[in-house]
Scaffold this motif. Structure first.
Motif, short mmCIF file in Angstrom:
data_model
loop_
_atom_site.label_atom_id
_atom_site.label_comp_id
_atom_site.label_asym_id
_atom_site.label_seq_id
_atom_site.Cartn_x
_atom_site.Cartn_y
_atom_site.Cartn_z
N MET A 1 0.85 -1.18 0.00
CA MET A 1 0.00 0.00 0.00
C MET A 1 0.89 1.25 0.00
SD MET A 1 -2.61 1.31 2.99
CE MET A 1 -1.43 1.12 4.29
N ASP A 2 0.71 2.08 -1.00
CA ASP A 2 1.48 3.32 -1.09
C ASP A 2 0.70 4.43 -0.39
OD1 ASP A 2 2.90 5.58 -1.72
OD2 ASP A 2 3.04 5.15 -3.86
N GLN A 3 1.04 4.66 0.87
CA GLN A 3 0.31 5.62 1.70
C GLN A 3 0.35 7.02 1.10
OE1 GLN A 3 2.16 5.31 5.55
NE2 GLN A 3 1.30 3.29 5.94
N ARG A 4 1.50 7.41 0.62
CA ARG A 4 1.66 8.75 0.06
C ARG A 4 0.77 8.93 -1.18
NH1 ARG A 4 5.47 13.07 -0.07
NH2 ARG A 4 5.74 13.83 -2.19
N LYS A 5 0.67 7.91 -2.01
CA LYS A 5 -0.17 8.00 -3.22
C LYS A 5 -1.64 8.13 -2.84
CE LYS A 5 -1.37 6.14 -7.69
NZ LYS A 5 -2.46 7.08 -7.74
N ILE A 6 -2.07 7.38 -1.83
CA ILE A 6 -3.47 7.46 -1.38
C ILE A 6 -3.77 8.87 -0.89
CG2 ILE A 6 -5.13 6.63 0.34
CD1 ILE A 6 -3.66 3.88 0.12
N LEU A 7 -2.87 9.44 -0.10
CA LEU A 7 -3.05 10.80 0.39
C LEU A 7 -3.04 11.80 -0.76
CD1 LEU A 7 -3.38 12.86 2.66
CD2 LEU A 7 -0.88 12.83 2.92
N THR A 8 -2.11 11.65 -1.69
CA THR A 8 -2.02 12.54 -2.85
C THR A 8 -3.32 12.51 -3.64
OG1 THR A 8 0.37 12.26 -3.00
CG2 THR A 8 -0.76 12.99 -5.00
N ASP A 9 -3.83 11.32 -3.90
CA ASP A 9 -5.09 11.19 -4.65
C ASP A 9 -6.25 11.85 -3.90
OD1 ASP A 9 -3.70 9.84 -6.60
OD2 ASP A 9 -4.46 7.85 -6.05
N PHE A 10 -6.26 11.70 -2.57
CA PHE A 10 -7.31 12.31 -1.76
C PHE A 10 -7.27 13.84 -1.89
CE2 PHE A 10 -9.16 14.02 2.13
CZ PHE A 10 -10.32 13.28 2.25
N ILE A 11 -6.10 14.41 -1.76
CA ILE A 11 -5.95 15.87 -1.83
C ILE A 11 -6.31 16.38 -3.22
CG2 ILE A 11 -4.27 17.77 -1.75
CD1 ILE A 11 -2.85 16.11 0.50
N THR A 12 -5.79 15.75 -4.26
CA THR A 12 -6.00 16.24 -5.62
C THR A 12 -7.43 16.02 -6.11
OG1 THR A 12 -5.08 14.21 -6.57
CG2 THR A 12 -3.57 16.08 -6.26
N TYR A 13 -8.19 15.17 -5.42
CA TYR A 13 -9.60 15.02 -5.74
C TYR A 13 -10.35 16.32 -5.41
CZ TYR A 13 -14.43 13.39 -5.50
OH TYR A 13 -15.79 13.25 -5.68
N TYR A 14 -9.89 17.02 -4.37
CA TYR A 14 -10.58 18.22 -3.89
C TYR A 14 -9.98 19.52 -4.40
CZ TYR A 14 -13.07 15.13 -0.75
OH TYR A 14 -13.85 14.13 -0.26
N CYS A 15 -8.74 19.50 -4.88
CA CYS A 15 -8.16 20.75 -5.37
C CYS A 15 -7.07 20.44 -6.39
CB CYS A 15 -7.59 21.60 -4.24
SG CYS A 15 -6.23 20.86 -3.34
N ASP A 16 -6.81 21.43 -7.24
CA ASP A 16 -5.82 21.30 -8.30
C ASP A 16 -4.61 22.14 -7.91
OD1 ASP A 16 -4.69 20.62 -10.74
OD2 ASP A 16 -5.65 22.29 -11.80
N LEU A 17 -3.49 21.46 -7.63
CA LEU A 17 -2.29 22.15 -7.19
C LEU A 17 -1.13 21.86 -8.13
CD1 LEU A 17 -2.39 21.27 -3.37
CD2 LEU A 17 -3.12 23.41 -4.45
N SER A 18 -0.20 22.80 -8.20
CA SER A 18 1.03 22.54 -8.94
C SER A 18 1.80 21.45 -8.20
CB SER A 18 1.88 23.81 -9.04
OG SER A 18 2.38 24.14 -7.75
N ASP A 19 2.75 20.81 -8.87
CA ASP A 19 3.56 19.77 -8.22
C ASP A 19 4.30 20.33 -7.01
OD1 ASP A 19 2.71 17.97 -10.11
OD2 ASP A 19 4.55 18.02 -11.30
N LYS A 20 4.82 21.56 -7.16
CA LYS A 20 5.55 22.19 -6.06
C LYS A 20 4.64 22.42 -4.85
CE LYS A 20 7.88 26.47 -4.89
NZ LYS A 20 7.79 27.89 -5.13
N ASP A 21 3.44 22.96 -5.10
CA ASP A 21 2.50 23.22 -4.00
C ASP A 21 2.02 21.92 -3.36
OD1 ASP A 21 2.79 25.93 -4.28
OD2 ASP A 21 0.92 26.21 -5.41
N LEU A 22 1.77 20.92 -4.18
CA LEU A 22 1.34 19.63 -3.65
C LEU A 22 2.41 19.05 -2.74
CD1 LEU A 22 -0.70 17.33 -3.50
CD2 LEU A 22 0.30 16.42 -5.61
N GLU A 23 3.66 19.14 -3.15
CA GLU A 23 4.76 18.65 -2.31
C GLU A 23 4.80 19.40 -0.98
OE1 GLU A 23 7.11 16.23 -2.03
OE2 GLU A 23 5.89 15.40 -3.64
N ALA A 24 4.60 20.71 -1.03
CA ALA A 24 4.61 21.50 0.20
C ALA A 24 3.48 21.07 1.13
CB ALA A 24 4.48 22.99 -0.14
N VAL A 25 2.32 20.78 0.58
CA VAL A 25 1.18 20.32 1.39
C VAL A 25 1.49 18.95 1.99
CG1 VAL A 25 -1.22 19.53 1.28
CG2 VAL A 25 -0.57 21.69 0.17
#
Length: 192
Positions: A1-25
């Motif tokens: 289970m890729d925990q980071r990918k699950i979290l990334t998918d959860f966040i990007t479902y609700y908002c559209d962020l640049s790669d840099k901003d997503l990393e910061a979050v």
């Protein structure tokens, strides 16, 4: 289970962020393993974290003056794990939050979340859309408890049967507003 990918998918479902901003979050979230039956939040404590269920099963419940528990919310993977009233109002919780299975959560504190809302353009949409979803879910649940029969509430849960099989009968009965014996009778009637 890729925990980071699950979290990334959860966040990007609700908002559209640049790669840099997503990393910061993502850097602000911490992953935590929680053993089955662990109480994560107790009545009277402040819910200071917004968490995402990466793996596992959780329940939010209240305890009345006589010690009776009422399960008010069930949370499975890829869903928000928190007590929203306490989190948003910064008041002590009236509920308990418990892991029912060995689980994994990704959490961010209230203060860190507020900083990210102010500093990352577009991330505020994450919180707004999440809270809109919580509000709609809460209203639907309240309406169902007022207007639907226990049988109708149970039938609706059958659409998520694979998840519901993981919930102990006493918590499932409490969630739909019946006793465990009433739920057993409902299930038997449906099987015959």
């Amino acid at each position: 289970m890729d925990q980071r990918k699950i979290l990334t998918d959860f966040i990007t479902y609700y908002c559209d962020l640049s790669d840099k901003d997503l990393e910061a979050v993502l850097r602000h979230f911490t992953f935590r393993e929680v053993a089955a039956n662990t109480i994560i939040l107790r009545r009277g404590q402040l819910c200071d974290t917004l968490s995402v269920a990466i793996k596992g099963l959780f329940r939010l419940y209240a305890v009345d003056d006589t010690g009776n528990e009422t399960t008010t919310w069930l949370v499975f993977e890829d869903t928000l794990v928190m007590e929203p009233a306490s989190f948003l109002t910064r008041q002590p919780s009236r509920y308990y939050l418990q892991a029912l299975e060995n689980s994994v959560m990704a959490s961010i504190t209230y203060n860190e979340l507020q900083v990210l809302y102010r500093t990352i353009p577009g991330f505020e949409a994450f919180g707004r859309k999440l809270m809109e979803e919580v509000l709609v879910g809460t209203m639907c649940r309240a309406t169902s408890l007022l207007l639907d029969s226990p049988q109708e509430r149970y039938n609706r849960l059958l659409g998520r049967a694979t998840f519901m099989q993981r919930v102990p009968l006493k918590y499932l009965a409490s969630f739909i507003g019946v006793t465990p014996s009433s739920l057993s009778r409902m299930r038997r009637r449906m099987q015959s």
